[in-house]
Design a protein around this motif. Sequence first.
Motif, PDB file in Angstrom:
ATOM      1  N   SER A  55       0.904  -1.317   0.022  1.00  0.00           N
ATOM      2  CA  SER A  55       0.005   0.094   0.198  1.00  0.00           C
ATOM      3  C   SER A  55       0.976   1.303  -0.102  1.00  0.00           C
ATOM      4  O   SER A  55       1.874   1.172   0.865  1.00  0.00           O
ATOM      5  CB  SER A  55      -0.774   0.106   1.329  1.00  0.00           C
ATOM      6  N   TYR A  93       3.968   0.392   2.119  1.00  0.00           N
ATOM      7  CA  TYR A  93       3.782  -0.278   3.105  1.00  0.00           C
ATOM      8  C   TYR A  93       3.596  -1.821   2.905  1.00  0.00           C
ATOM      9  O   TYR A  93       2.843  -2.031   2.007  1.00  0.00           O
ATOM     10  CB  TYR A  93       2.744   0.440   4.058  1.00  0.00           C
ATOM     11  N   VAL A 112      -7.045  -5.514   9.123  1.00  0.00           N
ATOM     12  CA  VAL A 112      -5.509  -5.001   9.172  1.00  0.00           C
ATOM     13  C   VAL A 112      -5.016  -5.486  10.479  1.00  0.00           C
ATOM     14  O   VAL A 112      -5.347  -5.071  11.503  1.00  0.00           O
ATOM     15  CB  VAL A 112      -5.393  -3.528   9.019  1.00  0.00           C
ATOM     16  N   CYS A 114       1.033  -4.603   4.290  1.00  0.00           N
ATOM     17  CA  CYS A 114       0.014  -4.553   5.428  1.00  0.00           C
ATOM     18  C   CYS A 114      -0.512  -6.090   5.255  1.00  0.00           C
ATOM     19  O   CYS A 114      -0.867  -6.440   4.182  1.00  0.00           O
ATOM     20  CB  CYS A 114      -1.174  -3.501   4.922  1.00  0.00           C
ATOM     21  N   GLU A 115      -0.706  -6.522   6.378  1.00  0.00           N
ATOM     22  CA  GLU A 115      -1.271  -8.101   6.527  1.00  0.00           C
ATOM     23  C   GLU A 115      -2.548  -7.877   7.005  1.00  0.00           C
ATOM     24  O   GLU A 115      -2.880  -7.137   8.078  1.00  0.00           O
ATOM     25  CB  GLU A 115      -0.171  -8.807   7.434  1.00  0.00           C
ATOM     26  N   ALA A 149      -0.170   3.985   4.815  1.00  0.00           N
ATOM     27  CA  ALA A 149      -0.149   2.953   5.985  1.00  0.00           C
ATOM     28  C   ALA A 149      -1.785   2.923   6.222  1.00  0.00           C
ATOM     29  O   ALA A 149      -2.401   3.693   6.295  1.00  0.00           O
ATOM     30  CB  ALA A 149       0.444   3.698   7.376  1.00  0.00           C
ATOM     31  N   LEU A 150      -2.231   1.623   6.299  1.00  0.00           N
ATOM     32  CA  LEU A 150      -3.668   1.373   6.604  1.00  0.00           C
ATOM     33  C   LEU A 150      -3.519   1.105   8.113  1.00  0.00           C
ATOM     34  O   LEU A 150      -2.827   0.597   8.909  1.00  0.00           O
ATOM     35  CB  LEU A 150      -4.154   0.001   5.950  1.00  0.00           C
ATOM     36  N   SER A 203      -1.342  -5.875  10.708  1.00  0.00           N
ATOM     37  CA  SER A 203      -0.024  -5.074  10.992  1.00  0.00           C
ATOM     38  C   SER A 203       0.020  -4.286   9.433  1.00  0.00           C
ATOM     39  O   SER A 203      -0.498  -4.572   8.494  1.00  0.00           O
ATOM     40  CB  SER A 203       1.108  -5.996  11.215  1.00  0.00           C
ATOM     41  N   CYS A 204       1.061  -3.006   9.632  1.00  0.00           N
ATOM     42  CA  CYS A 204       1.296  -2.422   8.391  1.00  0.00           C
ATOM     43  C   CYS A 204       2.551  -1.929   8.769  1.00  0.00           C
ATOM     44  O   CYS A 204       2.681  -0.756   9.547  1.00  0.00           O
ATOM     45  CB  CYS A 204       0.258  -1.473   8.534  1.00  0.00           C
ATOM     46  N   LYS A 205       3.484  -2.224   8.005  1.00  0.00           N
ATOM     47  CA  LYS A 205       5.020  -1.787   8.276  1.00  0.00           C
ATOM     48  C   LYS A 205       5.442  -1.156   6.878  1.00  0.00           C
ATOM     49  O   LYS A 205       5.180  -1.888   5.850  1.00  0.00           O
ATOM     50  CB  LYS A 205       5.802  -2.838   8.778  1.00  0.00           C
TER      51      LYS A 205
END
Length: 198
Positions: free
Chosen positions: A112, A162, A141, A164-165, A115-116, A143-145
């Motif tokens: 992404s 990012y 969501v 995002c999981e 960041a979500l 995590s978002c790194k």
Amino acid sequence: MLSDSTAYFSIIHPFDAYLSPWDSAKPLPTAEQLNMLLPTSLQLISDVKALESDCLLQLRHLDDDAKTVVEFLKLQSRKIDMVLQHVMAKEQYEGTRYQGSHFGGSGFAIASPIALEVGQIFQVTLHIKEELIAILCIATVQSCKQKALESSTTQLLEATPYVCELSFRVIQENDVEQLVKASLSLQQKQLKLRQQAR
């Protein structure tokens, strides 16, 4: 939501994910209600995949004399898959399109540009072209790194997407089964390619 005890294998493979924010004022749908939200084309694909899966189970019990019939049915299946791929390519999916990086029966990851928010809920359509999968689900969501960079320049950092999981909150049981089968099928194809490259 799927717990850690129901976590599934996840495979790295590109796909498309279409995300629409879920209205937090609305309760989450049940799996049956989610089924009613399916567009006609996705319902058609889901029904065909379910029928095909049932048929393949029955074919496994046939003896060697039925190999010609099995090969003929596989050919018919491939023809139907080609038609469905054409239908899927023409489909206009609802939501913002993201590039997926890996998926499994528990969830998926996307790239992404922004960041979500962790905990945010989305209505999602996953489209995995190679495995003829297009499913509708609700995901959160986790995590978002920001991706790690080899270079530390600020300009590059700002352009870095990012990762995002998201984990599934509401999904049809047969769709989880489809994703698990697809991950195993793609893993087999990847292993064959690696062996051929040696």
